[in-house]
Scaffold this motif. Structure first.
Motif, PDB file in Angstrom:
ATOM      1  N   PRO A 180       0.850  -1.192   0.000  1.00 36.50           N
ATOM      2  CA  PRO A 180       0.000   0.000   0.000  1.00 36.50           C
ATOM      3  C   PRO A 180       0.890   1.248   0.000  1.00 36.50           C
ATOM      4  N   ALA A 181       0.519   2.258  -0.777  1.00 38.73           N
ATOM      5  CA  ALA A 181       1.323   3.466  -0.881  1.00 38.73           C
ATOM      6  C   ALA A 181       0.431   4.687  -0.879  1.00 38.73           C
ATOM      7  N   ALA A 182       0.961   5.784  -0.336  1.00 37.33           N
ATOM      8  CA  ALA A 182       0.208   7.034  -0.255  1.00 37.33           C
ATOM      9  C   ALA A 182       1.168   8.214  -0.291  1.00 37.33           C
ATOM     10  N   THR A 183       0.646   9.359  -0.665  1.00 36.01           N
ATOM     11  CA  THR A 183       1.406  10.598  -0.548  1.00 36.01           C
ATOM     12  C   THR A 183       1.128  11.178   0.839  1.00 36.01           C
ATOM     13  N   PRO A 184       1.979  12.076   1.337  1.00 31.94           N
ATOM     14  CA  PRO A 184       1.759  12.648   2.672  1.00 31.94           C
ATOM     15  C   PRO A 184       0.376  13.270   2.853  1.00 31.94           C
ATOM     16  N   GLY A 185      -0.153  13.895   1.824  1.00 31.41           N
ATOM     17  CA  GLY A 185      -1.470  14.521   1.918  1.00 31.41           C
ATOM     18  C   GLY A 185      -2.616  13.538   2.102  1.00 31.41           C
ATOM     19  N   GLU A 186      -2.360  12.267   1.854  1.00 30.30           N
ATOM     20  CA  GLU A 186      -3.388  11.233   1.995  1.00 30.30           C
ATOM     21  C   GLU A 186      -3.344  10.529   3.347  1.00 30.30           C
ATOM     22  N   VAL A 187      -2.415  10.910   4.204  1.00 32.52           N
ATOM     23  CA  VAL A 187      -2.222  10.214   5.483  1.00 32.52           C
ATOM     24  C   VAL A 187      -2.502  11.166   6.631  1.00 32.52           C
ATOM     25  N   ASP A 188      -3.437  10.764   7.503  1.00 33.45           N
ATOM     26  CA  ASP A 188      -3.757  11.581   8.669  1.00 33.45           C
ATOM     27  C   ASP A 188      -3.084  11.061   9.929  1.00 33.45           C
ATOM     28  N   GLY A 189      -2.912   9.777  10.053  1.00 36.52           N
ATOM     29  CA  GLY A 189      -2.391   9.185  11.281  1.00 36.52           C
ATOM     30  C   GLY A 189      -3.522   8.545  12.045  1.00 36.52           C
ATOM     31  N   PRO A 190      -3.293   8.054  13.218  1.00 40.60           N
ATOM     32  CA  PRO A 190      -2.005   8.122  13.900  1.00 40.60           C
ATOM     33  C   PRO A 190      -1.015   7.105  13.334  1.00 40.60           C
ATOM     34  N   LEU A 191       0.261   7.456  13.443  1.00 39.46           N
ATOM     35  CA  LEU A 191       1.345   6.572  13.040  1.00 39.46           C
ATOM     36  C   LEU A 191       1.920   5.947  14.303  1.00 39.46           C
ATOM     37  N   HIS A 192       2.056   4.644  14.308  1.00 33.88           N
ATOM     38  CA  HIS A 192       2.526   3.947  15.507  1.00 33.88           C
ATOM     39  C   HIS A 192       3.994   3.543  15.412  1.00 33.88           C
ATOM     40  N   ARG A 193       4.373   2.942  14.303  1.00 33.45           N
ATOM     41  CA  ARG A 193       5.751   2.488  14.100  1.00 33.45           C
ATOM     42  C   ARG A 193       6.206   3.004  12.742  1.00 33.45           C
ATOM     43  N   VAL A 194       7.161   3.928  12.754  1.00 29.75           N
ATOM     44  CA  VAL A 194       7.601   4.568  11.519  1.00 29.75           C
ATOM     45  C   VAL A 194       9.050   4.182  11.232  1.00 29.75           C
ATOM     46  N   LEU A 195       9.280   3.677  10.040  1.00 30.91           N
ATOM     47  CA  LEU A 195      10.640   3.462   9.551  1.00 30.91           C
ATOM     48  C   LEU A 195      10.946   4.652   8.648  1.00 30.91           C
ATOM     49  N   LEU A 196      11.819   5.528   9.082  1.00 34.58           N
ATOM     50  CA  LEU A 196      12.151   6.728   8.323  1.00 34.58           C
ATOM     51  C   LEU A 196      13.318   6.419   7.396  1.00 34.58           C
ATOM     52  N   CYS A 197      13.042   6.399   6.094  1.00 31.47           N
ATOM     53  CA  CYS A 197      14.036   5.986   5.097  1.00 31.47           C
ATOM     54  C   CYS A 197      14.153   7.055   4.022  1.00 31.47           C
ATOM     55  N   VAL A 198      14.627   8.226   4.405  1.00 33.72           N
ATOM     56  CA  VAL A 198      14.805   9.322   3.457  1.00 33.72           C
ATOM     57  C   VAL A 198      16.270   9.726   3.428  1.00 33.72           C
ATOM     58  N   LYS A 199      16.640  10.475   2.414  1.00 30.86           N
ATOM     59  CA  LYS A 199      17.989  11.027   2.360  1.00 30.86           C
ATOM     60  C   LYS A 199      18.167  11.991   3.527  1.00 30.86           C
ATOM     61  N   ALA A 200      19.379  12.122   4.007  1.00 23.42           N
ATOM     62  CA  ALA A 200      19.658  12.946   5.189  1.00 23.42           C
ATOM     63  C   ALA A 200      19.112  14.355   5.049  1.00 23.42           C
ATOM     64  N   GLN A 201      19.226  14.951   3.877  1.00 22.79           N
ATOM     65  CA  GLN A 201      18.769  16.322   3.701  1.00 22.79           C
ATOM     66  C   GLN A 201      17.244  16.466   3.760  1.00 22.79           C
ATOM     67  N   ALA A 202      16.502  15.376   3.716  1.00 22.99           N
ATOM     68  CA  ALA A 202      15.048  15.424   3.824  1.00 22.99           C
ATOM     69  C   ALA A 202      14.565  15.088   5.237  1.00 22.99           C
ATOM     70  N   THR A 203      15.492  14.786   6.151  1.00 25.36           N
ATOM     71  CA  THR A 203      15.137  14.310   7.490  1.00 25.36           C
ATOM     72  C   THR A 203      14.305  15.314   8.279  1.00 25.36           C
ATOM     73  N   ALA A 204      14.720  16.557   8.341  1.00 27.93           N
ATOM     74  CA  ALA A 204      14.009  17.561   9.148  1.00 27.93           C
ATOM     75  C   ALA A 204      12.573  17.738   8.665  1.00 27.93           C
ATOM     76  N   ASP A 205      12.372  17.848   7.355  1.00 22.96           N
ATOM     77  CA  ASP A 205      11.020  18.006   6.828  1.00 22.96           C
ATOM     78  C   ASP A 205      10.168  16.773   7.102  1.00 22.96           C
ATOM     79  N   ALA A 206      10.759  15.589   6.917  1.00 21.84           N
ATOM     80  CA  ALA A 206      10.017  14.352   7.160  1.00 21.84           C
ATOM     81  C   ALA A 206       9.643  14.217   8.631  1.00 21.84           C
ATOM     82  N   ALA A 207      10.585  14.492   9.526  1.00 22.78           N
ATOM     83  CA  ALA A 207      10.307  14.402  10.968  1.00 22.78           C
ATOM     84  C   ALA A 207       9.244  15.408  11.379  1.00 22.78           C
ATOM     85  N   GLY A 208       9.285  16.600  10.805  1.00 22.74           N
ATOM     86  CA  GLY A 208       8.257  17.600  11.092  1.00 22.74           C
ATOM     87  C   GLY A 208       6.882  17.162  10.622  1.00 22.74           C
TER      88      GLY A 208
END
Length: 163
Positions: free
Chosen positions: A33-61
């Motif tokens: 299953p796949a979605a864009t950020p605008g399609e996801v409300d949460g809640p998120l329970h277990r997140v595997l953050l797999c982005v390039k380092a320069q995208a980390t701050a935006d993704a974490a926010g």
């Protein structure tokens, strides 16, 4: 599991064809299953953050307001970004991991596997160095939680876009 990616073309291809992995052993596809950020409300329970380092701050926010009260983020990156993630979600909700892999998005929905890599994980404690562990992490945060469909994985993203 849910793959969340800012690249709408990548999400559309994964929805249509599955996530395709190309490597020395051939090609295989897995339905995810796949979605864009605008399609996801949460809640998120277990997140595997797999982005390039320069995208980390935006993704974490983006993750922070959607993270469940008992949720946590595993940083599966090839750098040490746990402190940066912690500024958004809190250090006690971050599990560090090092993923030394060679992989590239070669076209929407298709990942080229460059061969074997290495990985490890760590549970962070405020003000102290990480305690390295095997996988899965052995902290209380790794205890069974809600069904896997409520978890999110941030997948291949452009460097400038949030998760």
């Amino acid at each position: 599991m849910l793959l969340v990616d800012a690249d709408a073309g990548h999400v559309a291809a994964v929805r249509r064809d599955g996530l395709v992995l190309r490597g020395a052993g051939g090609e295989r596809s897995v339905a995810v299953p796949a979605a864009t950020p605008g399609e996801v409300d949460g809640p998120l329970h277990r997140v595997l953050l797999c982005v390039k380092a320069q995208a980390t701050a935006d993704a974490a926010g983006w993750i922070a307001p959607r993270l469940a009260e008992d949720g946590y983020v595993v940083s599966v990156q090839d750098g040490l970004n746990e402190g940066l993630i912690a500024t958004s979600v809190g250090l006690e909700r971050v599990i560090g991991a090092f993923a030394g892999i060679v992989a590239d998005v070669v076209e929407p929905g298709v990942i080229r596997d460059g061969g074997p890599g290495r990985s490890s994980s760590a549970s962070w404690t405020a003000g102290r160095a990480p305690a390295w562990t095997g996988w899965p992490p052995t902290s209380p945060r790794s205890a069974p939680g809600p069904p896997a469909t409520s978890a999110a994985t941030c997948g291949p993203s452009s460097a400038s876009a949030p998760c």
